[in-house]
Design a protein around this motif. Sequence first.
Motif, PDB file in Angstrom:
ATOM      1  N   GLY A  92      79.960  55.576   2.901  1.00  0.00           N
ATOM      2  CA  GLY A  92      78.515  55.689   2.696  1.00  0.00           C
ATOM      3  C   GLY A  92      78.024  57.109   2.785  1.00  0.00           C
ATOM      4  O   GLY A  92      77.184  57.543   1.994  1.00  0.00           O
ATOM      5  N   MET A  93      78.552  57.884   3.729  1.00  0.00           N
ATOM      6  CA  MET A  93      78.155  59.290   3.862  1.00  0.00           C
ATOM      7  C   MET A  93      78.583  60.096   2.645  1.00  0.00           C
ATOM      8  O   MET A  93      77.838  60.953   2.159  1.00  0.00           O
ATOM      9  CB  MET A  93      78.745  59.879   5.139  1.00  0.00           C
ATOM     10  CG  MET A  93      78.079  59.347   6.388  1.00  0.00           C
ATOM     11  SD  MET A  93      78.847  59.890   7.923  1.00  0.00           S
ATOM     12  CE  MET A  93      78.833  61.639   7.746  1.00  0.00           C
ATOM     13  N   ALA A  94      79.768  59.821   2.123  1.00  0.00           N
ATOM     14  CA  ALA A  94      80.246  60.529   0.926  1.00  0.00           C
ATOM     15  C   ALA A  94      79.353  60.209  -0.263  1.00  0.00           C
ATOM     16  O   ALA A  94      78.944  61.099  -1.010  1.00  0.00           O
ATOM     17  CB  ALA A  94      81.691  60.151   0.636  1.00  0.00           C
ATOM     18  N   ILE A  95      79.023  58.953  -0.421  1.00  0.00           N
ATOM     19  CA  ILE A  95      78.184  58.510  -1.545  1.00  0.00           C
ATOM     20  C   ILE A  95      76.784  59.110  -1.443  1.00  0.00           C
ATOM     21  O   ILE A  95      76.204  59.536  -2.440  1.00  0.00           O
ATOM     22  CB  ILE A  95      78.128  56.969  -1.602  1.00  0.00           C
ATOM     23  CG1 ILE A  95      79.491  56.415  -2.008  1.00  0.00           C
ATOM     24  CG2 ILE A  95      77.033  56.503  -2.542  1.00  0.00           C
ATOM     25  CD1 ILE A  95      79.614  54.916  -1.854  1.00  0.00           C
ATOM     26  N   ALA A  96      76.238  59.170  -0.238  1.00  0.00           N
ATOM     27  CA  ALA A  96      74.876  59.669  -0.039  1.00  0.00           C
ATOM     28  C   ALA A  96      74.726  61.112  -0.514  1.00  0.00           C
ATOM     29  O   ALA A  96      73.654  61.516  -0.958  1.00  0.00           O
ATOM     30  CB  ALA A  96      74.495  59.569   1.431  1.00  0.00           C
ATOM     31  N   ASN A  97      75.789  61.880  -0.435  1.00  0.00           N
ATOM     32  CA  ASN A  97      75.722  63.287  -0.816  1.00  0.00           C
ATOM     33  C   ASN A  97      76.060  63.541  -2.277  1.00  0.00           C
ATOM     34  O   ASN A  97      76.028  64.682  -2.717  1.00  0.00           O
ATOM     35  CB  ASN A  97      76.651  64.101   0.092  1.00  0.00           C
ATOM     36  CG  ASN A  97      76.146  64.109   1.509  1.00  0.00           C
ATOM     37  OD1 ASN A  97      74.955  64.292   1.741  1.00  0.00           O
ATOM     38  ND2 ASN A  97      77.033  63.883   2.456  1.00  0.00           N
TER      39      ASN A  97
ATOM     40  N   LEU B 201      77.013  50.621   0.446  1.00  0.00           N
ATOM     41  CA  LEU B 201      76.149  50.135  -0.630  1.00  0.00           C
ATOM     42  C   LEU B 201      74.683  50.432  -0.333  1.00  0.00           C
ATOM     43  O   LEU B 201      73.900  50.688  -1.243  1.00  0.00           O
ATOM     44  CB  LEU B 201      76.383  48.650  -0.878  1.00  0.00           C
ATOM     45  CG  LEU B 201      77.775  48.317  -1.409  1.00  0.00           C
ATOM     46  CD1 LEU B 201      77.909  46.834  -1.665  1.00  0.00           C
ATOM     47  CD2 LEU B 201      78.103  49.108  -2.665  1.00  0.00           C
ATOM     48  N   PHE B 202      74.312  50.427   0.940  1.00  0.00           N
ATOM     49  CA  PHE B 202      72.950  50.808   1.316  1.00  0.00           C
ATOM     50  C   PHE B 202      72.673  52.254   0.915  1.00  0.00           C
ATOM     51  O   PHE B 202      71.617  52.568   0.364  1.00  0.00           O
ATOM     52  CB  PHE B 202      72.743  50.620   2.820  1.00  0.00           C
ATOM     53  CG  PHE B 202      71.369  51.000   3.289  1.00  0.00           C
ATOM     54  CD1 PHE B 202      70.309  50.122   3.130  1.00  0.00           C
ATOM     55  CD2 PHE B 202      71.134  52.235   3.875  1.00  0.00           C
ATOM     56  CE1 PHE B 202      69.031  50.474   3.552  1.00  0.00           C
ATOM     57  CE2 PHE B 202      69.864  52.595   4.301  1.00  0.00           C
ATOM     58  CZ  PHE B 202      68.807  51.712   4.143  1.00  0.00           C
ATOM     59  N   GLN B 203      73.633  53.136   1.178  1.00  0.00           N
ATOM     60  CA  GLN B 203      73.483  54.545   0.794  1.00  0.00           C
ATOM     61  C   GLN B 203      73.347  54.684  -0.722  1.00  0.00           C
ATOM     62  O   GLN B 203      72.548  55.460  -1.212  1.00  0.00           O
ATOM     63  CB  GLN B 203      74.658  55.384   1.295  1.00  0.00           C
ATOM     64  CG  GLN B 203      74.687  55.574   2.772  1.00  0.00           C
ATOM     65  CD  GLN B 203      73.500  56.373   3.279  1.00  0.00           C
ATOM     66  OE1 GLN B 203      72.883  57.153   2.567  1.00  0.00           O
ATOM     67  NE2 GLN B 203      73.162  56.164   4.540  1.00  0.00           N
ATOM     68  N   LEU B 204      74.158  53.933  -1.443  1.00  0.00           N
ATOM     69  CA  LEU B 204      74.108  53.989  -2.901  1.00  0.00           C
ATOM     70  C   LEU B 204      72.772  53.467  -3.419  1.00  0.00           C
ATOM     71  O   LEU B 204      72.142  54.077  -4.278  1.00  0.00           O
ATOM     72  CB  LEU B 204      75.268  53.193  -3.496  1.00  0.00           C
ATOM     73  CG  LEU B 204      75.429  53.239  -5.001  1.00  0.00           C
ATOM     74  CD1 LEU B 204      75.607  54.666  -5.492  1.00  0.00           C
ATOM     75  CD2 LEU B 204      76.623  52.390  -5.419  1.00  0.00           C
TER      76      LEU B 204
END
Length: 139
Positions: free
Chosen positions: A16-21, A40-43
């Motif tokens: 999630g942290m990777a996706i958020a950035n 998926l929340f981050q995405l």
Amino acid sequence: VLNMGGCRGVSDAALGMAIANMTCLRELHVPSTLVAEASLFQLMNGKGASFLETLDLSDCEHLNDGLIAPLLDKCTSLTALSLSGNRNITDESNARLPPNIRRLFLDRCPGVTDRSVLSAASRCPLLSDLDLRHNLSLS
């Protein structure tokens, strides 16, 4: 492009942290991973979902309609989606498919029925590839 297929040692939170950035992510391949709520929340809540064109969530054991359906509402540019091998994906998710989908992989999803095929056909006029292999629920 982010491809972490088979990286089962990576936690959902780290993913999630990777996706958020990655706000301009076009392709996300995370088959056979522990992807679930955090990633998926981050995405969904980041800016990246609207740019995503390819999403591979094959064989992710923690996925279900409650996670996938709202994500699909945010992925307005999605043209390729793989949910292959996800036992908890049903017609509910497929009723929310974005209209730009051209390639859809639902093989080995026991919760997929004829209703999913009808949803894909009506919601996705550009659909050219539909994989439904090994779905015993289809008539």
